[in-house]
Each structure stands twice: as structure tokens, then as C-alpha cells.
Scaffold this active site. Structure first.
Site, short mmCIF file in Angstrom:
data_model
loop_
_atom_site.label_atom_id
_atom_site.label_comp_id
_atom_site.label_asym_id
_atom_site.label_seq_id
_atom_site.Cartn_x
_atom_site.Cartn_y
_atom_site.Cartn_z
N GLN A 137 0.85 -1.19 0.00
CA GLN A 137 0.00 0.00 0.00
C GLN A 137 0.88 1.24 0.00
OE1 GLN A 137 -1.94 0.99 3.73
NE2 GLN A 137 -3.87 1.33 2.66
N GLY A 138 0.73 2.10 -0.98
CA GLY A 138 1.50 3.34 -1.07
C GLY A 138 0.66 4.54 -0.67
N TYR A 139 0.49 4.72 0.62
CA TYR A 139 -0.31 5.85 1.12
C TYR A 139 0.58 6.86 1.85
CZ TYR A 139 -5.01 3.95 0.17
OH TYR A 139 -6.16 3.51 -0.42
N SER A 140 1.12 6.48 3.01
CA SER A 140 1.83 7.42 3.87
C SER A 140 3.09 7.98 3.20
CB SER A 140 2.23 6.75 5.19
OG SER A 140 1.08 6.38 5.93
N SER A 172 4.58 -1.51 4.18
CA SER A 172 4.76 -2.91 4.59
C SER A 172 4.97 -3.80 3.38
CB SER A 172 3.53 -3.39 5.36
OG SER A 172 3.26 -2.56 6.47
N GLU A 255 -9.18 -1.89 5.52
CA GLU A 255 -7.98 -2.02 6.33
C GLU A 255 -8.33 -2.03 7.81
OE1 GLU A 255 -3.55 -0.04 6.83
OE2 GLU A 255 -5.18 1.23 6.16
#
Length: 405
Positions: A137-140, A172, A255
């Protein structure tokens, strides 16, 4: 309160048990990892052909991925939360392979079902359900954590490709993943929530660099990901351009549901009770200390409340009712409880908690030290505890918004 299943559901349970007895032997079960262990929770169970073959049979019978249409590799069954719960209980009892856990099956697949194109669903969902396509997941970002909409990673449309530049952090499993679902800023001139797009990025693309982040546990489960003129096909846009924030809310919802269960918390608490019985402190078992007993009683009361809250949500779901505020509480309650359980274990162990996992004199093989450090990260994952409290207060209870500078 009646927690018994009706005769119809008891018959269904018998059918599931018969299927398991026919297709999953005791020898198969002995080779499987603990279904309630940390590896299973983190989605780190390795693939094997026997488990994949079993999952395919279970999907064909309609026991796994019941919410996913068959044309995308799912079991496609009418929504029935009670049947889904029975299946999960019986598969766990038999130590049989259940649905894959991880960001792909648990978070991206429901998002694609809601917002993806037909081509995206056909291409990505079947392999993701079986663990053949691994996702991160590429969010933060360094300046966009709790305030995710402040993200700055840019995506500029150039012909039939998006060109991505920027950085993601706390990603992660980035080194092990095949693909990333990411939020990028595609319209910088628009208000921050309106200029975001949702892209699917092949992690093997030229220009991507992954750097591991060493944690205080000694492991490197998180990573930094850098994008230097990474070209992403325009067809990998999920939803409408500039509407990625809307798409991302679907992903975050799933999530928080993934993080909010109480099964692992129950296992950790039971382990704490065993530790308190076995560990001698000041000449007697720690569980005989009145302060420790009082804290254990408080924790078990909260754990039981969490478990019965789960039954309440199951009942609402079976009736087709929306959980509302009750659904928002689960993630917050589970993660704070897990942290407090681990904190008591550290207090009971005392100085010996400093011993590294695996050292001969480390109580419980050092597992509670790792559990405590992990609990700090889980409090943050999927939205920090304070952010969750604000959401519950403002959206659930209608309280005034936090004062913001």
C-alpha cells in the site's frame, strides 16, 4: 442473549465439516502454520501447492471469497454473515487454509470490485485471491501520515502513461510485493482532497527504489519507496482522475476491518495469563499479586466486551443493518487493548523484558517484548488511535470538531 445457531445453520456447519474431512486430512493440518498466529495475521504464510489446490476446491464449493463473483475467481454466494462465520470457525478448527490475508485480498480486491474497470478486475483479482500477486500500500509519506490528504507524490499524465515522482514511507512488504496500490497527486492546483488519483504500480518498473526501515524489533517489515520518473500505464488508474480520495476511503474501511478483529488479542491475553501463572516474582507466581490480578481482570473485561461487540456486529450484519458508530469502535478498542495487554506483560516480566527473543533466559522466549513493540505500530496502522477517536466523536456522536491551528 441467544448465541445458538438455528437448525438450518447447524446443518450448514455439518456440511462444512464433511467437506473438510473429505478434502483436508490430519496430516495436512499438521503441516499448516497456526491459523491464529502472527504470521497468518500478517499474511506471511508461504504458498504451497497443496493449500492452493484446497482453496480452489473450497472456492468451487462456495466457501471462500463468497463476496467475489465467480468470473473473477471467487465463490459468489448470497451474503450471509452467519454462514461466513461458521465457515471461518470450522476452517480454523480444522487448521485448513482459509482466505489469504494481506493488503491485496483483504483491501484491494473489495476496492476493485467497487471502483475498478472490468479489465482491472479480470487481470488482478483472481491471482490476488490465491496469493500469486502480492500487494503493498503506497499511502503514507514523510509529511503525510495522519493527514494523508497532504501527500505530495506527483503523477503527471504524459500520453498514455502517468509519470510518478515522489516518496512513500512505512510501506509494509514493499520488497516482497509485485504491485503497489498508491495515492498520487495528479491535480496540484485543486483542493488537497480533490486532486488525488489512485494508481496500480508494478513494483518491477524502472525508477522504483525500495529501502528497508529497521525497526526497534530488529526486523525491517517497513520500507521507504522512491519514485524517479516511473511510468505507469494510464489504464492502471482506478476510478476517475482526481477522485482517488473517494476510492481510498473504500480501501481504508477494509484495512480497519482487517486490523480490528479480537482473535489475536484473545490469544495474546491467554498467553499473558499463562505467563503470570508461571513467572515467579518476589517469591510467588505473579498472578497472586493483587495489582496484577486487578489489571488482568480489567483487561479480560475489556476483551469480553470486545468479543461480544463482535457478536453484536454479526447480528446487525445478519439483519442487513448498518453498524454505524458500533462499527467504528472495533479497530480502536482492539488495538488499544492489545497494547495494554502487552504493556502488562512487560511490567510483569520486568528487567528480563530486555532480553532479546530467543535468548535462553527470556521469559516466553521473548515474545511479549516483540508483541509490545508491534502493538505501538498497530495503534497507528489504518489511522492512529487519536484520529479514530476524532472520527468517532465528530462523525459518530456529532461532537464539535477538534480545534485546529
Amino acid at each position: 442473549m441467544n448465541l445458538e445457531y438455528s437448525a438450518e445453520y447447524q446443518d450448514f456447519r455439518a456440511q462444512v465439516r464433511h467437506f473438510l474431512a473429505e478434502h483436508w486430512s490430519g496430516e495436512d493440518a499438521a503441516r499448516q502454520p497456526d491459523p491464529d498466529g502472527m504470521a497468518a495475521f500478517a499474511g506471511a504464510v508461504p504458498l504451497d501447492e497443496r493449500a492452493t489446490a484446497f482453496r480452489l476446491k473450497a472456492i468451487e464449493r462456495g466457501y471462500l471469497y463468497r463476496h467475489v463473483p465467480r468470473r473473477y475467481g471467487g465463490g459468489e454466494q448470497p451474503s450471509d454473515p452467519l454462514k461466513a462465520t461458521i465457515i471461518a470457525e470450522e476452517f480454523r478448527r480444522a487448521r485448513a487454509p482459509y482466505e489469504m490475508v494481506g493488503q491485496g485480498p483483504s483491501m484491494l480486491v473489495p476496492t476493485l470490485l467497487e471502483h475498478g474497470t472490468e479489465a482491472q478486475k479480470q487481470r488482478f483479482i483472481p491471482g490476488t485471491l490465491l496469493g500469486k500477486i502480492r500487494w503493498c500500500q503506497g499511502y503514507s509519506e514523510p509529511g503525510a501520515g495522519s493527514d494523508l490528504a497532504a501527500l505530495r507524490t506527483r503523477a503527471v499524465l504524459d500520453g498514455d502513461s502517468w509519470v510518478v515522482n515522489g516518496q512513500k514511507i512505512w510501506t509494509s512488504s514493499a520488497r516482497e510485493s509485485d504491485w503497489m496500490f498508491a495515492l498520487v497527486r495528479s491535480e496540484p492546483e485543486k483542493p488537497k482532497h480533490d486532486g488525488i488519483s489512485y494508481l496500480l504500480i508494478d513494483m518491477r518498473t524502472s525508477g522504483i527504489e525500495v529501502r528497508p526501515l529497521r525497526q526497534m524489533t530488529g526486523d525491517a517489515d517497513f520500507n521507504e519507496v522512491f519514485f524517479d520518473n516511473v511510468r505507469v500505464p494510464a489504464e492502471n488508474l482506478v476510478g476517475q482522475r482526481g477522485q482517488g480520495w473517494l476510492v481510498s476511503r473504500s480501501t481504508l474501511k477494509h484495512e480497519r476491518a482487517l486490523i480490528g478483529g479480537s482473535q489475536l488479542t484473545r490469544r495474546t491475553f491467554d498467553g499473558l495469563v499463562m505467563l503470570a501463572r508461571a513467572l515467579v516474582v518476589h517469591g510467588r507466581p505473579a498472578i497472586q499479586d493483587p495489582v496484577v490480578r486487578s489489571r488482568l481482570a480489567e483487561l479480560e473485561a475489556r476483551l469480553l466486551a470486545n468479543e461480544y461487540q463482535g457478536y453484536r456486529l454479526l447480528t446487525l450484519s445478519a439483519r442487513g443493518e448498518e453498524p454505524g458508530l458500533a462499527g467504528l469502535v472495533m479497530k480502536l478498542a482492539s488495538t488499544t487493548l492489545g497494547h495494554d495487554i502487552a504493556k502488562l506483560a512487560m511490567d510483569v516480566i520486568g528487567d528480563r523484558a530486555l532480553l532479546a527473543p530467543g535468548e535462553p533466559n527470556a521469559p516466553a522466549m521473548g515474545m511479549f517484548g516483540t508483541a509490545y513493540m508491534w502493538s505501538l505500530g498497530v495503534l497507528i496502522a489504518g489511522g492512529t488511535a487519536n484520529i479514530q477517536r476524532n472520527i468517532i466523536a465528530e462523525r459518530g456522536l456529532g461532537l464539535p470538531r477538534d480545534a485546529r491551528k
